[in-house]
Design a protein around this motif. Structure first.
Motif, PDB file in Angstrom:
ATOM      1  N   UNK A  17       0.787  -1.161   0.081  1.00 31.67           N
ATOM      2  CA  UNK A  17      -0.074  -0.096   0.185  1.00 31.67           C
ATOM      3  C   UNK A  17       1.007   1.120  -0.056  1.00 31.67           C
ATOM      4  N   UNK A  18       2.066   1.281   0.895  1.00 30.90           N
ATOM      5  CA  UNK A  18       2.735   2.461   0.861  1.00 30.90           C
ATOM      6  C   UNK A  18       3.303   2.818  -0.555  1.00 30.90           C
ATOM      7  N   UNK A  19       3.883   1.917  -1.169  1.00 25.79           N
ATOM      8  CA  UNK A  19       4.692   2.422  -2.321  1.00 25.79           C
ATOM      9  C   UNK A  19       3.519   2.770  -3.401  1.00 25.79           C
ATOM     10  N   UNK A  20       2.433   2.135  -3.143  1.00 26.15           N
ATOM     11  CA  UNK A  20       1.211   2.670  -4.080  1.00 26.15           C
ATOM     12  C   UNK A  20       0.883   4.088  -3.989  1.00 26.15           C
ATOM     13  N   UNK A  21       0.839   4.689  -2.725  1.00 27.50           N
ATOM     14  CA  UNK A  21       0.498   6.059  -2.113  1.00 27.50           C
ATOM     15  C   UNK A  21       1.623   6.766  -2.784  1.00 27.50           C
ATOM     16  N   UNK A  53       9.565   3.860  15.098  1.00 34.41           N
ATOM     17  CA  UNK A  53      10.218   5.030  14.755  1.00 34.41           C
ATOM     18  C   UNK A  53      11.468   4.240  13.563  1.00 34.41           C
ATOM     19  N   UNK A  54      12.052   3.074  14.114  1.00 36.64           N
ATOM     20  CA  UNK A  54      12.849   2.486  13.304  1.00 36.64           C
ATOM     21  C   UNK A  54      12.266   1.967  11.726  1.00 36.64           C
ATOM     22  N   UNK A  55      11.151   1.369  11.839  1.00 33.97           N
ATOM     23  CA  UNK A  55      10.453   0.919  10.675  1.00 33.97           C
ATOM     24  C   UNK A  55       9.925   1.952   9.756  1.00 33.97           C
ATOM     25  N   UNK A  56       9.282   3.121  10.581  1.00 31.23           N
ATOM     26  CA  UNK A  56       8.995   4.192   9.747  1.00 31.23           C
ATOM     27  C   UNK A  56      10.088   5.094   8.969  1.00 31.23           C
ATOM     28  N   UNK A  57      11.066   5.140   9.626  1.00 29.47           N
ATOM     29  CA  UNK A  57      12.236   5.694   9.077  1.00 29.47           C
ATOM     30  C   UNK A  57      12.734   4.982   7.762  1.00 29.47           C
ATOM     31  N   UNK A  58      12.619   3.480   7.740  1.00 27.07           N
ATOM     32  CA  UNK A  58      12.887   2.906   6.431  1.00 27.07           C
ATOM     33  C   UNK A  58      11.913   2.950   5.526  1.00 27.07           C
ATOM     34  N   UNK A 274      -1.274   4.871   6.649  1.00 32.64           N
ATOM     35  CA  UNK A 274      -0.871   3.831   5.756  1.00 32.64           C
ATOM     36  C   UNK A 274       0.634   3.366   6.260  1.00 32.64           C
ATOM     37  N   UNK A 275       1.368   4.170   6.268  1.00 37.76           N
ATOM     38  CA  UNK A 275       2.633   3.806   6.844  1.00 37.76           C
ATOM     39  C   UNK A 275       2.616   3.141   8.124  1.00 37.76           C
ATOM     40  N   UNK A 276       1.799   3.616   9.047  1.00 39.71           N
ATOM     41  CA  UNK A 276       1.892   3.020  10.464  1.00 39.71           C
ATOM     42  C   UNK A 276       1.153   1.735  10.715  1.00 39.71           C
ATOM     43  N   UNK A 277       0.142   1.458   9.682  1.00 39.17           N
ATOM     44  CA  UNK A 277      -0.559   0.354   9.640  1.00 39.17           C
ATOM     45  C   UNK A 277       0.185  -0.987   9.005  1.00 39.17           C
ATOM     46  N   UNK A 278       1.024  -0.532   7.890  1.00 40.34           N
ATOM     47  CA  UNK A 278       1.846  -1.381   7.339  1.00 40.34           C
ATOM     48  C   UNK A 278       2.989  -1.739   8.368  1.00 40.34           C
ATOM     49  N   UNK A 279       3.454  -0.773   9.085  1.00 41.45           N
ATOM     50  CA  UNK A 279       4.616  -1.276   9.841  1.00 41.45           C
ATOM     51  C   UNK A 279       4.162  -2.103  10.983  1.00 41.45           C
TER      52      UNK A 279
END
Length: 327
Positions: A17-21, A53-58, A274-279
Motif C-alpha cells: 500500500x505504501x509504495x502505491x501511495x 520509529x525504526x520501521x517508519x524511517x525505513x 498507511x505507513x503506521x498500519x503497514x509497520x
C-alpha cells in the motif's frame, strides 16, 4: 508468537500500500519526523515508539526520532504536539493515561488541551495489558489479600503512579473507595522510575504495562495481582482481571497509539496511517510486539478514534465521582 496466514496476507497488502501511495503523489515528509513520547525512556510506550520509529524511517526515507518529554502524567509532552505545526512531522505516541490525565485536568479546570478538539488520532500502535503489581515483600496474590494486608498496617502503605491523574492514580483511588481501605499516593514522572521504586521496596503497590514489567514478574521481583483489561493477559493467564475480583469500576483497556495535531491535512494523515498500519503488520515488528506481551495495532482512524474517545467518556464520570485533585 507464530504469525497466521491472515496476518501475513495483511502484511503483504500493507507493504504494497505504501509504495502505491507514493506512486500516486501522496504527501512525503520534507525533514525529520519527531515522535513525542510523554514519559521518560525505558517504559513500554517508549519501547514501542522506538520500534515504530525504526520501521517508519525505513519506509518514509527520512529520519524518525523519538523525543521523551515526561512529566504531569504525560500532559507536558502531549501539549507539545497539540501546539506543534500540523505538518505531519511532529507526532504523539501516548497510552491510556492520556484519557485519565486529561479528564483529571479538565475536572480542576487546568487542562491545557482537549483530546477531542486538539488531536487527530491516526492509528493504534499496540494494545498492551495494564497490570496491577506489588513488590515481592507484600504478602498478596490478589486484590482481596492486598486490601486485607493494607488494613492491617499501622499506617497506610504507599502506592505509586506515573503522575497525578494518571491511570494508576485513578485506579488506586477507585480501589481505595470500592475496597474501603487507605493508601498514600506517590506520583512519578513515568513507569520506569515507578518500577525502580517498587523493585527497591519503597513503593508497595502500583501498575505498569505488561511489556516493560514482564521481566521483573518472571524474575519474581514484582508480583502481578490483577489485570485492568476485560480479558486475562495471554502471557499471564493465571492472573484474574479486576472485574473477576469484584472491581468492575477499575476495568480499562490498555493501548498505545499515534496522534497528530488536529489541523493536520487529510492527505498527510492518510499517508501516516498507511505507513503506521503497514509497520504494525510488518512481520519482524509484529513478532517483536508479540514478544513483549502486546497485540500489534494498525486499526483504522475511525476505530482508533472511537477507542480513545470512548475511553475518555467512560473515565470522566469516575474522575468527577472521586473528585480527583491534580496538584
Amino acid at each position: 508468537m507464530r504469525l497466521t496466514r491472515r496476518a501475513l496476507a495483511l502484511s503483504t497488502a500493507g507493504l504494497l500500500a505504501a509504495p502505491a501511495l507514493r506512486a500516486q503523489g501522496a504527501w512525503q515528509p520534507t525533514g525529520p519526523i519527531r515522535i513525542i513520547v510523554p514519559f521518560p525512556a525505558g517504559g513500554t510506550t517508549d519501547i514501542l515508539a522506538r520500534l515504530y520509529a525504526q520501521r517508519l524511517g525505513e519506509t518514509l526515507h527520512v529520519s524518525v526520532v523519538v523525543e521523551n518529554r515526561g512529566g504531569a502524567g504525560g500532559s507536558i509532552g502531549a501539549d507539545v504536539v497539540a501546539k506543534a505545526a500540523p505538518d505531519g512531522q511532529t507526532l504523539l505516541f501516548h497510552n491510556l493515561t492520556f484519557s485519565t490525565t486529561t479528564a483529571a485536568l479538565e475536572f480542576v479546570g487546568r487542562a491545557p488541551h482537549s483530546i477531542e478538539r486538539d488531536f487527530a488520532p491516526i492509528s493504534l500502535g499496540a494494545n498492551v495489558p495494564m497490570m496491577l503489581l506489588v513488590n515481592a515483600q507484600v504478602p498478596a496474590t490478589n486484590l482481596a489479600e492486598l486490601i486485607a494486608w493494607a488494613k492491617a498496617q499501622s499506617s497506610p502503605p504507599f502506592y505509586g503512579s506515573t503522575g497525578p491523574g494518571s491511570t494508576i492514580n485513578l485506579i488506586g483511588e477507585v480501589l481505595k473507595r470500592d475496597g474501603g481501605f487507605a493508601m498514600e499516593h506517590v506520583p512519578f514522572r513515568g513507569a520506569a522510575p515507578l518500577v525502580q521504586e517498587m523493585l527497591a521496596g519503597r513503593i508497595a503497590f502500583g501498575g505498569d504495562q505488561l511489556s516493560s514489567s514482564l521481566q521483573h514478574i518472571r524474575g519474581g521481583a514484582l508480583r502481578p495481582i490483577a489485570t485492568l483489561a476485560a480479558n486475562r493477559a495471554s502471557a499471564l493467564p493465571n492472573i484474574p482481571t479486576v472485574r473477576e475480583q469484584g472491581f468492575a469500576n477499575a476495568e480499562l483497556l490498555g493501548w498505545n497509539g499515534f496522534f497528530a495535531p488536529s489541523r493536520t491535512p487529510e492527505p498527510v494523515l492518510a499517508r501516516l496511517h498507511a505507513e503506521i498500519a503497514a509497520a504494525a503488520r510488518h512481520p519482524p515488528l509484529a513478532s517483536r510486539i508479540a514478544e513483549l506481551g502486546a497485540e500489534p495495532g494498525g486499526n483504522s482512524v475511525a476505530e482508533f478514534t472511537a477507542q480513545v474517545h470512548g475511553q475518555v467518556a467512560a473515565v470522566r464520570p469516575l474522575v468527577r465521582d472521586l473528585r480527583m485533585q491534580v496538584e
